[in-house]
Motif scaffolding. Sequence first.
Motif, PDB file in Angstrom:
ATOM      1  N   ALA A 152      26.946  22.052  31.455  1.00 13.75           N
ATOM      2  CA  ALA A 152      27.140  21.946  32.902  1.00 13.75           C
ATOM      3  C   ALA A 152      26.869  20.540  33.431  1.00 13.75           C
ATOM      4  O   ALA A 152      27.615  20.035  34.275  1.00 13.75           O
ATOM      5  N   GLU A 153      25.828  19.891  32.909  1.00 15.48           N
ATOM      6  CA  GLU A 153      25.474  18.553  33.416  1.00 15.48           C
ATOM      7  C   GLU A 153      26.493  17.483  33.029  1.00 15.48           C
ATOM      8  O   GLU A 153      26.479  16.388  33.578  1.00 15.48           O
ATOM      9  N   TRP A 154      27.374  17.798  32.094  1.00 12.71           N
ATOM     10  CA  TRP A 154      28.404  16.848  31.665  1.00 12.71           C
ATOM     11  C   TRP A 154      29.774  17.160  32.257  1.00 12.71           C
ATOM     12  O   TRP A 154      30.641  16.287  32.304  1.00 12.71           O
ATOM     13  N   PHE A 155      29.994  18.374  32.686  1.00 15.17           N
ATOM     14  CA  PHE A 155      31.340  18.814  33.069  1.00 15.17           C
ATOM     15  C   PHE A 155      31.973  17.926  34.141  1.00 15.17           C
ATOM     16  O   PHE A 155      33.134  17.525  34.010  1.00 15.17           O
ATOM     17  N   ASP A 156      31.249  17.621  35.202  1.00 16.03           N
ATOM     18  CA  ASP A 156      31.815  16.829  36.299  1.00 16.03           C
ATOM     19  C   ASP A 156      31.987  15.350  35.951  1.00 16.03           C
ATOM     20  O   ASP A 156      32.617  14.610  36.694  1.00 16.03           O
ATOM     21  N   ARG A 157      31.457  14.926  34.818  1.00 15.95           N
ATOM     22  CA  ARG A 157      31.633  13.531  34.375  1.00 15.95           C
ATOM     23  C   ARG A 157      32.959  13.314  33.652  1.00 15.95           C
ATOM     24  O   ARG A 157      33.373  12.180  33.437  1.00 15.95           O
ATOM     25  N   LEU A 158      33.597  14.415  33.259  1.00 12.95           N
ATOM     26  CA  LEU A 158      34.882  14.322  32.556  1.00 12.95           C
ATOM     27  C   LEU A 158      36.021  14.198  33.550  1.00 12.95           C
ATOM     28  O   LEU A 158      35.943  14.734  34.658  1.00 12.95           O
ATOM     29  N   PRO A 159      37.104  13.543  33.154  1.00 12.35           N
ATOM     30  CA  PRO A 159      38.294  13.570  34.005  1.00 12.35           C
ATOM     31  C   PRO A 159      38.742  15.024  34.145  1.00 12.35           C
ATOM     32  O   PRO A 159      38.549  15.823  33.221  1.00 12.35           O
ATOM     33  N   PRO A 160      39.309  15.388  35.274  1.00 14.92           N
ATOM     34  CA  PRO A 160      39.717  16.784  35.453  1.00 14.92           C
ATOM     35  C   PRO A 160      40.796  17.196  34.447  1.00 14.92           C
ATOM     36  O   PRO A 160      41.598  16.380  34.000  1.00 14.92           O
ATOM     37  N   ALA A 161      40.797  18.481  34.124  1.00 14.96           N
ATOM     38  CA  ALA A 161      41.815  19.034  33.229  1.00 14.96           C
ATOM     39  C   ALA A 161      43.166  19.025  33.926  1.00 14.96           C
ATOM     40  O   ALA A 161      43.250  19.239  35.138  1.00 14.96           O
TER      41      ALA A 161
END
Length: 109
Positions: A53-62
Amino acid sequence: MTLTFIDPRGKAVETAAESGDNLLRAGQAAGLPLEGTCEGQMACSTCHVIVAAEWFDRLPPASEEEEDMLDFAAGARRTSRLSCQIELTPDLDGLTVSVPAESNDLRRM
């Protein structure tokens, strides 16, 4: 860079990867059951991972295509992604993802 995969049994597997590679290849090199049947062409969901969860928003969106393929992924959750679509960058050093218990790598049968 260092990545941590949580295998289907809950064991942490730490591995090194190069910037510019993708998460699927890094996981396969570490021996994780990420089949990647379509070899990164987004025509399957056999490389599905659950991003911490703590990494999810750091990724470019799908992309919309990736979201469509995730509809077929066993055990998909809100933070699910296709590992073939996550390009590794220095910003992702320390990334943690889980390989779902439903994963089945047919290459190993």
